[in-house]
Design an enzyme around this catalytic site. Structure first.
Site, PDB file in Angstrom:
ATOM      1  N   GLU A   1      -1.727  -9.113   3.700  1.00 47.45           N
ATOM      2  CA  GLU A   1      -1.726  -9.575   5.100  1.00 47.45           C
ATOM      3  C   GLU A   1      -3.127  -9.675   5.695  1.00 47.45           C
ATOM      4  O   GLU A   1      -3.367 -10.487   6.581  1.00 47.45           O
ATOM      5  CB  GLU A   1      -0.819  -8.681   5.960  1.00 47.45           C
ATOM      6  CG  GLU A   1      -1.379  -7.324   6.371  1.00 47.45           C
ATOM      7  CD  GLU A   1      -1.452  -6.314   5.231  1.00 47.45           C
ATOM      8  OE1 GLU A   1      -0.941  -6.601   4.128  1.00 47.45           O
ATOM      9  OE2 GLU A   1      -2.032  -5.232   5.441  1.00 47.45           O
ATOM     10  N   HIS A  16      -3.514  -5.251   0.060  1.00 49.36           N
ATOM     11  CA  HIS A  16      -3.041  -5.725   1.370  1.00 49.36           C
ATOM     12  C   HIS A  16      -3.098  -7.246   1.523  1.00 49.36           C
ATOM     13  O   HIS A  16      -4.092  -7.777   2.026  1.00 49.36           O
ATOM     14  CB  HIS A  16      -3.914  -5.111   2.479  1.00 49.36           C
ATOM     15  CG  HIS A  16      -3.639  -3.671   2.738  1.00 49.36           C
ATOM     16  ND1 HIS A  16      -2.753  -3.240   3.695  1.00 49.36           N
ATOM     17  CD2 HIS A  16      -4.133  -2.551   2.159  1.00 49.36           C
ATOM     18  CE1 HIS A  16      -2.710  -1.925   3.707  1.00 49.36           C
ATOM     19  NE2 HIS A  16      -3.538  -1.476   2.782  1.00 49.36           N
ATOM     20  N   CYS A  56       0.843  -1.205   0.000  1.00 47.43           N
ATOM     21  CA  CYS A  56       0.000   0.000   0.000  1.00 47.43           C
ATOM     22  C   CYS A  56       0.878   1.255   0.000  1.00 47.43           C
ATOM     23  O   CYS A  56       1.578   1.513  -0.963  1.00 47.43           O
ATOM     24  CB  CYS A  56      -0.988  -0.032   1.149  1.00 47.43           C
ATOM     25  SG  CYS A  56      -2.368   1.120   0.931  1.00 47.43           S
TER      26      CYS A  56
END
Ligand code: NAG
Ligand code: NAG
Ligand code: NAG
Ligand code: NAG
Length: 319
Positions: A248, A246, A135
């Site tokens: 994660e 993202h 990001c």
């Protein structure tokens, strides 16, 4: 195909001649089995987080790196350049996480630039050192390479998207271990979570000579305002990677007010990328365990705070 064929040929020629070959993707035996990835802390800007510290790392990023088989070293923003050089010599890769700070004038930007320069110099000298930006971390990579911020409004907030993969994605390092069906899912299912207001337009990227020379575009997406932005990049020569989305959150964030993909394929994408990046880190021979006083600086000395009742994160490490 042809470039892969060449790589295999080159490995045969060079690896066989040197008995002490550096770790490469084709000789994992020589790899560093005890990698440590540095994670640059992010500056606290949100009022509700201010009582806890000046910088932070959401636990999701720590779990993500750990899940790939690495230890994590949090890196504060208050050290001297000499101290960062010492840290650099002990870690095997670096993660620039997301956040919301000035990409050119903040402490975060200052420290990111120090590490970026160290990493470029190291790689030029044959000292393999990977960087991953997620990001805002990807945005800062583009600023560091271009020497200027090329951000425009590419708002994609709280939306999960399939990736519009480019030709290059199919011959990339980042996706080379992805099974065919996961690659297909990546282009058809909303597996990538977007939470950003800014990004680099495909057109801007292609017209910028520095970015164009440095990175291959692996995927693009369309923003809420119709802008066509770059969503995944990979260094052509350097092991530097960026995702505007993202990976994660797929496995480590659950707030129901956020659109986090948790499908089986979403989990696979997140796992494969964490393993990919940590495997890149295994190719770095910087030695953390021999570094003086190293162990106490690892993430294990810190305790994350439960933050699910005042942020979108379940847990956050504050520093
Ligand atoms: C996908 O990328 C192609 C080529 O860059 C572009 O022409 C197309 O508009 C993009 N489509 C979407 C849905 O992002
Ligand atoms: C960006 O564009 C979106 C959609 O057009 C708009 O809602 C938003 O306010 C803009 N954001 C910024 C930061 O300019
Ligand atoms: C984010 O998206 C999810 C799923 O679409 C939705 O339930 C949630 O209300 C959205 N959150 C915000 C703040 O708009
Ligand atoms: C969040 O929960 C923790 C633990 O239960 C509590 O101590 C804290 O006061 C809560 N914070 C807010 C802002 O509600």
């Amino acid at each position: 195909m042809s470039s892969k064929g060449f790589a295999a040929y080159a490995c045969l020629v060079f690896v066989c001649c040197c008995s002490n070959a550096l770790p490469t993707r084709s000789n994992p035996e020589a790899a560093n089995q005890r990698p440590v990835i540095g994670v640059l802390t992010q500056m606290v800007v949100d009022e509700v987080m201010k009582p806890f510290g000046k910088t932070y790392i959401p636990s999701a990023y720590v779990k993500y790196i750990e899940s790939g088989g690495s230890r994590v070293l949090p890196i504060r923003l208050t050290h001297t350049t000499a101290e960062y050089e010492k840290i650099f010599r002990s870690i095997n890769g670096l993660l620039f996480i997301g956040g919301s700070v000035d990409l050119e004038k903040s402490d975060y930007a200052r420290v990111a630039k120090i590490f970026y320069k160290l990493a470029v110099t190291a790689n030029n000298a044959g000292d393999f050192f990977p960087i991953w930006g997620t990001c805002m971390g990807m945005q800062i990579l583009t600023v560091l390479v271009a020497g200027e911020s090329l951000m425009t409004n590419t708002t994609a907030e709280n939306i999960s998207l399939p990736l519009n993969l480019t030709e290059e994605a199919y011959s990339s390092r980042m996706f080379q271990d992805f099974p065919t069906e996961v690659m297909r899912a990546l282009t058809q299912e909303p597996l990538t979570a977007n939470f950003h207001n800014y990004g680099v337009l495909v057109k801007t990227f292609q017209e910028n000579e520095k970015l164009q020379k440095f990175f291959s575009i692996l995927s693009t997406n369309i923003a809420e305002n119709g802008a066509h932005f770059v969503s995944t990049i990979e260094g052509k020569k350097y092991p530097f990677y960026g995702v505007q989305w993202h990976p994660e959150v797929n496995r480590f964030q659950w707030d129901s007010n956020h659109n986090f993909p948790h499908s089986t394929n979403a989990i696979k994408v997140s796992s494969l990328l964490a393993e990919f990046f940590v495997n890149e880190g295994r190719r770095s021979l910087h030695d953390f365990d021999k570094a003086e006083g190293a162990a106490s600086s690892l993430i294990y000395s810190y305790t994350p705070v439960f933050a699910g009742n005042f942020t979108g994160y379940e847990q956050i490490y504050f520093f």
